[in-house]
Scaffold this active site. Sequence first.
Site, PDB file in Angstrom:
ATOM      1  N   ASP A 345       0.752  -1.104   0.034  1.00 36.29           N
ATOM      2  CA  ASP A 345       0.007   0.073   0.043  1.00 36.29           C
ATOM      3  C   ASP A 345       1.099   1.344  -0.042  1.00 36.29           C
ATOM      4  OD1 ASP A 345      -2.807   1.172   0.553  1.00 36.29           O
ATOM      5  OD2 ASP A 345      -1.475   1.940   2.283  1.00 36.29           O
ATOM      6  N   GLU A 382       1.865  -0.538  -5.063  1.00 36.36           N
ATOM      7  CA  GLU A 382       0.882   0.720  -5.233  1.00 36.36           C
ATOM      8  C   GLU A 382       1.736   1.793  -5.648  1.00 36.36           C
ATOM      9  OE1 GLU A 382      -3.406   2.399  -3.881  1.00 36.36           O
ATOM     10  OE2 GLU A 382      -1.776   1.977  -2.295  1.00 36.36           O
TER      11      GLU A 382
END
Length: 704
Positions: A345, A382
Amino acid sequence: MATRPESEVLAGRPFPLGAHAEAGGVRFAVTSHVADAVEVCLVDDDGAEKRVELTERTFGVWHGLVPGVTPGQRYGFRVHGPYDAGRGLRCNPAKLLVDPYARQVVGGITNLEAALGYVGDPMHGPPSAVDSLGSVPLSVVSSPGGADTGVKPEVPFEEAVVYEMHVRGFTKKHPEIPEKLRGTYLGLAHPAAIEHLARLGVTTVELLPVQAFQDEPSLISRGASNYWGYSPLGYCAPHAAYASEPGNEIQEFRTMVAALHAANIEVLIDVVYNHTCEGGPDGPTISFRGYDAPGYYLHAGGGSTVDITGCGNTLDAGSPQVVRLVTDSLRYWAAEMGVDGFRFDLASTMGRPGGGFFDRDSALLTAITTDPVLCRSKLIAEPWDATGDGYRVGDFGVQWAEWNGRYRDTVRDFWRGHTSVRDLAYRLSGSSDLYADDLRRPWQSINFITAHDGFTLRDLVSYNGKHNEENGEDNRDGTNDNRSWNCGAEGETSDPEVLTLRAKQARNLLATLLLSTGTPMMTAGDEMWRTQGGNNNAYCLDNDVSWVDWTTTDAGEALLGFTQRLIDLRASSPALRQPEFFEGRTTPSGNPDLVWFRPDGQEMAETDWFDEGRRTLGMFVDGSNCLSRTRDGELVSDDSWLMLMHAGADAISVTLPHERYGPSYEPFLDTTTADGSPANPGSLAPREKVAMAARSLLLLRIPR
């Protein structure tokens, strides 16, 4: 409480960090470079506490072996040291701290005031003297070993179809799973859940955060919870709330992994090594902040934290403590918990030590890719954070796959009629403009249309704007850049024309995703026509909005069958999932490996790419030399394929290519029908005209 005699504490050793049962007791080791003293606090079932000082310090690690302690013991740490908010130092022995390396974490914040390390102004107030014991989570000494996690499938990336899902939300409403198991690790391990995944054909599940997390103060204050889990507390502990039996989360997680591996399905987990649940300086002191805040978090002048995550704090990717914590955590999940890979993330933060410019060769990113265990795992970034400088799609290093946000935006725009075909061609063919110059492969582009964050597929074709009122933030949260189109009516409707168009648009989007070069990622429930009622940020909704609805409907069954057909087609057709970039090379058939066509059947000229009104594109892929290989490494060949995409609002006549590309063209997949079967079957001749409906995709097979 009285301190145990010092003679009861043995020296132990500094590594590995955490709590480990050995030699008739438990060895504790925790890092703090700024502490003056550290106590391990053993908490009984009745809440009574016994404090034991760790007198040994090596390399900034406080350690000791406490005899007589056994697995199952609840504990925490108290850190004595400087409290100087202006320098970011917030040691406060009144605050019981979770072990950063705890493999089990129980409880949560029950009294936010008691968890705060300060009084009044967080930047200038004195340290709080309120003892937080009984108001904050506790660590638990875990037993070594556990259930076998099975043999890792090691699915080649070019064969992978990723399915992003939430452990709780996927099974919470599943009627065939026992109620006690719904929403748990064992619920996902249940044959009914695995049967759906296997029947669908996905190879890899990507689980939203399963590392122990804690609700943020803003949610606690309004009685809400962090459903998604992007608020980490314990990087080595499975989230306890997903266990069907309290305290059994490690065993149940391993059992889940084993069940998925037995079905030849990989397990990736979404990891959040960019911030923690402690938030900004006004947040609670429950772990990292109390040990050595500047050693874990980025700080600016005056002791304030640097926030490039949008969550109040940012882990310092340049800190040796953070590098060790992240790599130790990842290695634990990969080696001991059986995990096959990771989705990182806001991964750009991991390449911004000090919060500065992005460096693909930062200490943390390099440590991950050079680790002998982690280098064999699937690593997916990401490639952005909460700042403009952090948008780094295409900029990660050679071993990293990336969520391709450019793919999502371009495909959404094309099918709603808002972009031409120039950028689309790059996305369909593996995004060579982003990855080919970095020694990467097409499969390192993780192609997606939807994800947990944003509209579901159904909502993408049903809403022009977000409808997040239930989140309690006056619809201010969530992105406004949805690139969606409601097909003529906002939200639910009974208009048959609108419903027909929505279903076709969904098929267009899914077909594009599964037929593009690269690694496709789907979102759980999209294949069953799942809706969130237009909510594009349901992070705090642990209810029917977020849970997958298993109710059988005609529309859901039709889309499920169409999706299965697509995934099966991809699996059986190596030319549609090539592991190398197209280069214009001549193949054994005499044709280039990739050719783009206009509606008149002629190859695209350079000037055609700059026609902003162009809404139709043909993509020819030669299968005679697709460079795909068997598991033994042998090259395989395939039929050739012609994909025709038309996003225009009116029907169009398309001329098929010259006979040099094949003696015949057989319609194979057609998005104008509910199940994808060709509306007009039968072999077609070269240069024959084909009528394409408005907003449709047609895939034709060219036999070898």
